[in-house]
Design a protein around this motif. Structure first.
Motif, PDB file in Angstrom:
ATOM      1  N   LEU A 169       3.423  -1.874   3.255  1.00 31.47           N
ATOM      2  CA  LEU A 169       2.398  -2.772   3.442  1.00 31.47           C
ATOM      3  C   LEU A 169       2.583  -3.961   4.600  1.00 31.47           C
ATOM      4  O   LEU A 169       3.496  -4.293   4.233  1.00 31.47           O
ATOM      5  N   LEU A 170       1.853  -3.361   6.470  1.00 31.61           N
ATOM      6  CA  LEU A 170       2.400  -4.354   6.989  1.00 31.61           C
ATOM      7  C   LEU A 170       4.403  -4.592   6.884  1.00 31.61           C
ATOM      8  O   LEU A 170       4.327  -5.845   6.915  1.00 31.61           O
TER       9      LEU A 170
ATOM     10  N   CYS B 243       1.342   0.598   9.013  1.00 30.01           N
ATOM     11  CA  CYS B 243       2.261  -0.091   7.542  1.00 30.01           C
ATOM     12  C   CYS B 243       3.621  -0.333   7.635  1.00 30.01           C
ATOM     13  O   CYS B 243       4.902  -0.357   6.904  1.00 30.01           O
TER      14      CYS B 243
END
Length: 253
Positions: free
Chosen positions: A222-223, A43
């Motif tokens: 996240l991502l 991430c």
């Protein structure tokens, strides 16, 4: 304007070739705190951590946009001395990586690089660094032995001592206990809580319990995006973003 922040990052984008691994990360890290990065694998946590002392320079086709300030100085300015930066911003990796030399020579490596030559001066630095890493009592009679003779947990504390011997202001740790047993993990966590009195610590961890035990502030990635940053207790008890709540409650990740 005076600030208590050691690190300020502004709109950091990082690309591996055409792949965007970090998407506009802006973050402040305060002095003398433990700041944890959590989030699923892949991430961007470790990638962002490595930006802070330019370890990503070693990766081909890596391109970074945005601004990273350490003590108000631009890390990516053309006149930045990268060796001096890594003196100020030390790093410890996931797997212990002691040099295949003696315990003494491992810890003396940085001060020798910075011109310390007298054995007595080196001995003072080695002892002080091993004491800070809670390893002196276990190694004081073994300094000439190979660092590879130490246990995994001892090797990781040796790597922390080696980083401390450079007298850093900031210590970056990339999942430093993921390969260690619970007893060694507890020793490392206790050590970090002591060290934050003198230096700022940034730690990447997949262990949310670890973040809750030792971190003053936690950031959730996240991502490639920074979703939320908050005081650790607040982030785990009352996250503001639904994605954060879904992650810490185990709905994904």
């Amino acid at each position: 304007m005076e600030t208590n922040n050691v690190i300020e990052t502004k709109n950091i984008h990082l690309f591996y070739g055409k792949k965007e691994a970090l998407k506009g990360v802006s973050l402040s890290i305060a002095k003398n705190e433990i700041h944890a990065f959590i989030g699923p694998s892949g991430c961007g946590k470790s990638t962002f951590l490595r930006c802070l002392n330019r370890m990503n320079d070693l990766i081909p086709e890596c391109k970074i946009e945005g601004e990273i300030l350490v003590d108000g100085e631009d890390v990516y300015a053309k006149n930045t001395d990268v060796n001096a930066l890594r003196h100020k911003v030390g790093m410890v990796f996931q797997k212990p990586n002691p040099f295949p030399s003696s315990i003494f020579d491992n810890v003396a490596y940085a001060p020798r690089n910075f011109g310390v030559r007298k054995k007595a001066d080196l001995m003072k630095i080695v002892q002080a660094s091993l004491e800070k890493a809670s390893l002196w009592e276990e190694t004081k009679d073994r300094l000439k032995e190979s660092a590879l003779s130490l246990s995994g947990g001892q090797q990781q504390r040796l790597c922390i001592a080696r980083a401390l011997a450079a007298d850093p202001e900031l210590l970056l740790l990339d999942e430093p206990t993921s390969a260690l047993d619970p007893i060694s993990t507890t020793k490392i966590e206790s050590l970090l809580l002591k060290l934050k009195k003198d230096i700022t610590i940034v730690i990447v961890t997949h262990n949310m319990q670890q973040a809750s035990r030792i971190a003053d502030t936690t950031s959730f990635f996240l991502l490639g995006e920074l979703i939320e940053t908050a005081p650790t207790e607040q982030l785990f008890s009352a996250p503001k973003d639904e994605k954060t709540e879904n992650y810490i409650t185990g709905r994904f990740g």
